[in-house]
Enzyme design. Structure first.
Site, PDB file in Angstrom:
ATOM      1  N   HIS A 233      10.535 -22.938   9.980  1.00 24.14           N
ATOM      2  CA  HIS A 233       9.534 -23.603  10.828  1.00 24.14           C
ATOM      3  C   HIS A 233       8.109 -23.496  10.286  1.00 24.14           C
ATOM      4  O   HIS A 233       7.307 -24.391  10.523  1.00 24.14           O
ATOM      5  CB  HIS A 233       9.558 -23.006  12.243  1.00 24.14           C
TER       6      HIS A 233
ATOM      7  N   ASP B 128       0.871  -1.179   0.000  1.00 22.19           N
ATOM      8  CA  ASP B 128       0.000   0.000   0.000  1.00 22.19           C
ATOM      9  C   ASP B 128       0.912   1.235   0.000  1.00 22.19           C
ATOM     10  O   ASP B 128       2.138   1.115  -0.177  1.00 22.19           O
ATOM     11  CB  ASP B 128      -1.009  -0.040   1.164  1.00 22.19           C
ATOM     12  N   HIS B 129       0.336   2.410   0.220  1.00 21.16           N
ATOM     13  CA  HIS B 129       1.133   3.637   0.206  1.00 21.16           C
ATOM     14  C   HIS B 129       2.207   3.637   1.296  1.00 21.16           C
ATOM     15  O   HIS B 129       3.293   4.169   1.102  1.00 21.16           O
ATOM     16  CB  HIS B 129       0.222   4.857   0.354  1.00 21.16           C
TER      17      HIS B 129
ATOM     18  N   ARG C  62       8.878 -32.396  12.032  1.00 25.30           N
ATOM     19  CA  ARG C  62       7.820 -32.026  12.989  1.00 25.30           C
ATOM     20  C   ARG C  62       7.134 -30.721  12.585  1.00 25.30           C
ATOM     21  O   ARG C  62       5.969 -30.491  12.910  1.00 25.30           O
ATOM     22  CB  ARG C  62       8.376 -31.941  14.412  1.00 25.30           C
TER      23      ARG C  62
HETATM   24  C1  RB5 Z   1      -2.101   2.885   6.384  1.00 23.73           C
HETATM   25  O1  RB5 Z   1      -1.983   4.150   6.933  1.00 23.73           O
HETATM   26  C2  RB5 Z   1      -1.720   1.819   7.400  1.00 23.73           C
HETATM   27  O2  RB5 Z   1      -2.777   1.611   8.262  1.00 23.73           O
HETATM   28  C3  RB5 Z   1      -1.317   0.552   6.700  1.00 23.73           C
HETATM   29  O3  RB5 Z   1      -0.236   0.812   5.883  1.00 23.73           O
HETATM   30  C4  RB5 Z   1      -0.903  -0.598   7.579  1.00 23.73           C
HETATM   31  O4  RB5 Z   1       0.077  -0.208   8.492  1.00 23.73           O
HETATM   32  C5  RB5 Z   1      -1.984  -1.361   8.200  1.00 23.73           C
HETATM   33  O5  RB5 Z   1      -1.770  -2.378   8.874  1.00 23.73           O
END
Ligand code: RB5
Length: 142
Positions: free
Chosen positions: A98, A8-9, A132
């Protein structure tokens, strides 16, 4: 190796950094986005990466969000995915040895680029120990 990567960003910068390393090492990497700093929802990235790794289109997935947590939770909802958030080399090695983790999750706001690279290197080279640990992984189910 064939690798699916996505973020994501919050993980975008680290994704771009790790992609350069993977390219240098001649891994075949597919980028599932995101492709800029604009805010996106991490499940929208985690699900397609998870599905493609579960289908065995790729050996491993790499998913990065701010903490690594949300994107890991989302990936683990895909049957066949064992995604692990790793903050250091030890957890990365253990996730493979593991837990036979097939998706590495990282926190772009948690680990330095250098640490992330070390975590990735260990993840890619460590083999599942089986024995295991195979029994335990099987008990997790899909
Ligand atoms: C986005 O701001 C943030 O919540 C996301 O990147 C992440 O850390 C979520 O678990």
């Amino acid at each position: 190796m064939k690798i699916a990567i996505g973020s994501d960003h919050g993980g975008y910068e680290l994704k771009e950094y790790l992609k350069k390393y993977l390219a240098r090492k001649r891994h075949q990497t597919t980028d599932f986005g995101t492709f800029n700093h604009d805010s996106v929802d991490y499940p929208d990235i985690a699900k397609p990466v998870g599905r493609s790794v579960a289908k065995k289109d790729y050996h491993f997935g790499i998913l990065i969000c701010g903490t690594g947590i949300g994107i890991c939770i989302a990936a683990n909802k895909v049957p066949g995915i064992r995604a692990a958030v790793c903050h250091n080399v030890y957890t990365s090695q253990m996730a493979r040895e593991h837990n036979d983790a097939n998706v590495l999750c990282l926190g772009g706001r948690v680990v330095t680029k250098k640490m992330a690279l070390n975590i990735l290197k260990i993840f890619l080279k460590t083999k599942f120990a089986g024995g295991r640990h195979l029994r335990r992984v099987r008990k997790i189910g899909r």
